[in-house]
Enzyme design. Structure first.
Site, PDB file in Angstrom:
ATOM      1  N   GLY A 174      52.346  35.526 -25.098  1.00 48.04           N
ATOM      2  CA  GLY A 174      52.573  34.080 -25.111  1.00 48.04           C
ATOM      3  C   GLY A 174      51.878  33.486 -26.322  1.00 48.04           C
ATOM      4  O   GLY A 174      50.683  33.709 -26.527  1.00 48.04           O
ATOM      5  N   VAL A 204      47.744  36.679 -24.981  1.00 46.26           N
ATOM      6  CA  VAL A 204      47.951  35.317 -25.486  1.00 46.26           C
ATOM      7  C   VAL A 204      47.507  35.248 -26.934  1.00 46.26           C
ATOM      8  O   VAL A 204      46.448  35.777 -27.302  1.00 46.26           O
ATOM      9  CB  VAL A 204      47.171  34.291 -24.633  1.00 46.26           C
ATOM     10  N   LYS A 205      48.353  34.608 -27.732  1.00 44.50           N
ATOM     11  CA  LYS A 205      48.005  34.388 -29.134  1.00 44.50           C
ATOM     12  C   LYS A 205      47.597  32.935 -29.292  1.00 44.50           C
ATOM     13  O   LYS A 205      48.335  32.029 -28.903  1.00 44.50           O
ATOM     14  CB  LYS A 205      49.217  34.700 -30.013  1.00 44.50           C
ATOM     15  N   SER A 206      46.396  32.731 -29.848  1.00 43.51           N
ATOM     16  CA  SER A 206      45.861  31.385 -29.971  1.00 43.51           C
ATOM     17  C   SER A 206      45.229  31.231 -31.342  1.00 43.51           C
ATOM     18  O   SER A 206      45.082  32.207 -32.077  1.00 43.51           O
ATOM     19  CB  SER A 206      44.795  31.181 -28.881  1.00 43.51           C
TER      20      SER A 206
END
Ligand code: 5RP
Length: 293
Positions: A174, A204-206
């Site tokens: 995500g 998760v990529k943030s």
């Protein structure tokens, strides 16, 4: 042939030896199915527990981004220095030889191009689960627009992709998108990363932010950081170093690798931080000592 005569007699049953009890090393993935774990294990290094993903999907909204004018010339030489290649199906099919032998993270959604410069749309399906299977993808990337008008649509796409990925054993990455006028605060990233994990993202990529250790602590799956716009190489390594020190499990970096003066050495320097516990200072020394050779 099921021969009943002349077989070597079975005798080595290991009586008394308990079966190995390995804990699966990827955060939040202990209870996933074998195929999911197998793909995650291909993405995350067994020793460090981290990953260097090379993002080169920029063309899907930005066209021929600087450094990626020729994917066929740029990406294959970088592949040996990263754990995962992240791109579009068009890029993989046309410019990355299958013999590159790296796990791929396939961008599963499309978004409005930079000409629209907004996040109101929420995107659509760019590559479905059949394409992911056909391309032997290890993960599917879904862009999400938390706090923007496209939020609802992008979460719907995330949910559908997670459902499909679950059926086929393919994890979902995500991606937290940040619009140019949106805050990049701890509060926002706490919300966005947790929201994607609870909606089923396996990774998760943030973006990195102040208070990042609380963002990674509150997210039940691994966070990998995006690099963002090109920084001087030393600063990009400092960002990667801080992210790892504060609980990230890797990077999904694009421009700060392929726009570096020496992309191949930069990819290796990032790997030193992510996998070998190098400080940013030491990794930058490595970069300076090796670039241009
Ligand atoms: C956009 C993406 C891109 O793949 C990614 O952010 C680009 O990498 P970088 O910012 O490091 O150039 O997921 O949201």
């Amino acid at each position: 042939m099921a021969d009943n005569d002349g077989n070597v007699t079975s005798k080595d049953f290991g009586v008394g030896i308990a079966p190995p009890t390995a804990v699966f090393p990827v955060k939040g993935a202990q209870h996933l199915d074998w195929g999911m774990q197998h793909r995650l294990a291909a993405m995350f290094d067994a020793s460090s527990g981290n990953t260097v993903m090379l993002a080169f999907d920029h063309g899907y909204i930005m066209g021929p981004t600087s450094g990626l004018e020729r994917l066929d010339l740029v990406i294959p030489p970088l592949a040996p220095y990263v754990n995962v290649l992240m791109g579009t199906r068009g890029a993989f099919r046309t410019c990355v030889p299958p013999t590159v032998n790296k796990p791929i993270c396939l961008r599963a959604t499309y978004d409005a191009s930079v000409l629209f410069d907004d996040m109101s749309d929420g995107g659509g399906v760019a590559a479905d689960i059949d394409n992911a299977v056909a391309l032997d993808a290890c993960a599917l990337a879904v862009q999400t627009f938390i706090g923007a008008p496209g939020e609802r649509r992008s979460l719907e796409l995330l949910a559908r992709t997670v459902d499909a990925g679950q059926r086929c054993g393919i994890p979902v990455l995500g991606v937290v998108a940040v619009g140019k006028d949106m805050e990049r605060s701890e509060k926002f990233f706490l919300l966005a990363t947790r929201l994607l994990a609870e909606n089923g993202a396996n990774v998760v990529k943030s973006y990195y932010c102040d208070g990042f250790e609380r963002v990674t602590a509150a997210c039940p799956v691994p966070i990998v950081i995006a690099g963002g716009k090109k920084l001087p190489e030393g600063e990009a390594l400092t960002m990667a170093y801080r992210a790892i020190a504060e609980g990230a499990h890797g990077v999904d970096m694009g421009r700060n690798i392929f726009q570096a003066d020496d992309p191949m050495v930069m990819a290796q320097a990032v790997g030193k931080v992510v996998h070998e516990s190098y400080t940013d200072v030491r990794a930058y020394e490595f970069y300076l000592d090796n670039k241009g050779r």
